[in-house]
Design an enzyme around this catalytic site. Structure first.
Site, PDB file in Angstrom:
ATOM      1  N   ASN A 183     -31.627 -24.364 -25.694  1.00 20.74           N
ATOM      2  CA  ASN A 183     -30.789 -25.377 -25.468  1.00 20.74           C
ATOM      3  C   ASN A 183     -30.003 -25.653 -26.557  1.00 20.74           C
ATOM      4  OD1 ASN A 183     -28.573 -26.288 -24.857  1.00 20.74           O
ATOM      5  ND2 ASN A 183     -29.766 -27.864 -24.478  1.00 20.74           N
ATOM      6  N   LYS A 193     -27.032 -26.040 -27.402  1.00 21.18           N
ATOM      7  CA  LYS A 193     -26.349 -27.268 -27.459  1.00 21.18           C
ATOM      8  C   LYS A 193     -24.942 -26.539 -27.925  1.00 21.18           C
ATOM      9  CE  LYS A 193     -29.494 -30.632 -26.441  1.00 21.18           C
ATOM     10  NZ  LYS A 193     -30.310 -31.946 -26.725  1.00 21.18           N
ATOM     11  N   HIS A 207     -27.228 -31.567 -17.608  1.00 26.04           N
ATOM     12  CA  HIS A 207     -28.346 -31.863 -18.685  1.00 26.04           C
ATOM     13  C   HIS A 207     -27.436 -33.369 -18.887  1.00 26.04           C
ATOM     14  CE1 HIS A 207     -29.183 -33.000 -22.690  1.00 26.04           C
ATOM     15  NE2 HIS A 207     -29.598 -31.695 -22.476  1.00 26.04           N
ATOM     16  N   GLU A 231     -26.872 -34.956 -21.719  1.00 29.92           N
ATOM     17  CA  GLU A 231     -25.404 -34.889 -22.119  1.00 29.92           C
ATOM     18  C   GLU A 231     -24.472 -34.792 -21.614  1.00 29.92           C
ATOM     19  OE1 GLU A 231     -26.913 -32.150 -25.483  1.00 29.92           O
ATOM     20  OE2 GLU A 231     -28.388 -34.254 -25.779  1.00 29.92           O
ATOM     21  N   GLU A 288     -36.103 -34.159 -18.007  1.00 24.53           N
ATOM     22  CA  GLU A 288     -36.033 -34.744 -19.081  1.00 24.53           C
ATOM     23  C   GLU A 288     -35.722 -35.871 -19.787  1.00 24.53           C
ATOM     24  OE1 GLU A 288     -34.500 -31.079 -22.369  1.00 24.53           O
ATOM     25  OE2 GLU A 288     -32.387 -31.826 -20.893  1.00 24.53           O
ATOM     26  N   GLY A 298     -33.735 -35.555 -28.823  1.00 27.39           N
ATOM     27  CA  GLY A 298     -33.146 -35.407 -29.953  1.00 27.39           C
ATOM     28  C   GLY A 298     -34.109 -36.567 -30.475  1.00 27.39           C
ATOM     29  N   SER A 351     -37.582 -33.423 -27.349  1.00 29.46           N
ATOM     30  CA  SER A 351     -38.677 -33.936 -28.349  1.00 29.46           C
ATOM     31  C   SER A 351     -39.643 -32.456 -28.452  1.00 29.46           C
ATOM     32  CB  SER A 351     -38.854 -34.299 -29.010  1.00 29.46           C
ATOM     33  OG  SER A 351     -37.597 -35.636 -30.039  1.00 29.46           O
TER      34      SER A 351
END
Ligand code: PGA
Length: 260
Positions: free
Chosen positions: A13, A15, A98, A100, A170, A176, A216
């Site tokens: 991904n 991003k 996702h 985000e 996730e 991250g 991560s």
């Protein structure tokens, strides 16, 4: 050991990173190395790179994924990209829901559910993301949150298409942050996802469901997750941005799936 009938799937991904030149150079660097058999490898660049990378990946074993889409086929939806357009660009998979998108762009379970069903209707494979925040985990709500996200996200999936899905677990706090979940925590939620899926769609569909862990992940820790039979691969952000660190992950899983 990983369940033998499901192929491992590793998705990068990217991003909102990479320009076309950098993305193309990444692919060239990756293709210069022997890619592991038995592992499906998906690159998910930003939308502006899809067409070009789609051409570059043609005839290779690498698959192409998008990071988002809208659920309508066409029309007055300024700024959105449709399942038809993704298909046109040679896309195989699409990341949907996702965290985000959920947190920064207010995507709720209902919207994500429409997207998942629209992708499947077009023959695109959703990589449907679920996961709890730190507050939810600390409040003991992890499984309840994941259950709510699964119910909403899968509500419109027809039973006959249910064998084609990838679900990425996730935990939001692991994304991250450099602080991955433990393998055992990820396994527990992956097992819960599999049970939910079996109850909803039946045993055969569940046998085809692939569950990824994300948050991560890097070459040094990936096998902690893929060593469990409930986990079929990973969705990777930061460590997928350089061909070298991405390749370490592919190699680690490649060795694991080919081990007797
Ligand atoms: P990360 O991101 O690997 O950088 O934690 C994962 C993701 O958001 O898909």
């Amino acid at each position: 050991m990983m369940a033998p009938m499901r192929r491992a799937i590793l998705a990068a991904n990217w991003k909102m990173n990479m320009t076309l030149a950098v993305g193309r150079a990444f692919v060239e660097e990756l293709l210069a190395r022997p890619l592991p058999a038995g592992v499906e490898v998906v690159l998910c660049p930003p939308h502006t790179l899809l067409h070009s990378l789609g051409k570059q990946l043609k005839g290779t074993s690498l698959k192409l994924g998008a990071q988002n889409m809208y659920f309508e086929e066409s029309g007055a939806f300024t700024g959105e990209i449709s399942p038809l357009m993704l298909q046109d660009a040679g896309v195989d998979y699409v990341i949907l829901g996702h965290s985000e998108r959920r947190a920064l762009f207010q995507e709720d379970d209902g919207l994500v559910g429409k997207k998942v069903a629209a992708a499947m209707a077009r023959g695109l494979g959703p990589i449907f993301c679920v996961g709890e925040t730190l507050k939810e985990r600390e409040g003991g709500e992890t499984l309840a949150v994941v259950e709510r996200q699964l119910s909403g996200g899968l509500a419109a999936v027809p039973r006959e298409q249910a064998g084609e899905l990838v679900i990425a677990y996730e935990p939001v706090w692991a994304i991250g942050s450099g602080r991955a979940a433990t393998g055992e925590d990820a396994r527990e939620v992956a097992a819960f996802i599999r049970r939910f899926y079996r109850d909803q769609f039946g045993r055969e569909a569940e046998a085809g469901l692939r569950v990824q862990y994300g948050g991560s992940v890097k070459g040094a820790n990936i096998r902690e997750f893929t060593g469990y039979p409930e986990i079929d691969g990973a969705l990777v952000g930061g460590a997928s941005l350089k061909a070298g660190s991405w390749y370490e992950i592919l190699q680690a899983v490649g060795q694991q799936v080919s081990a007797p």
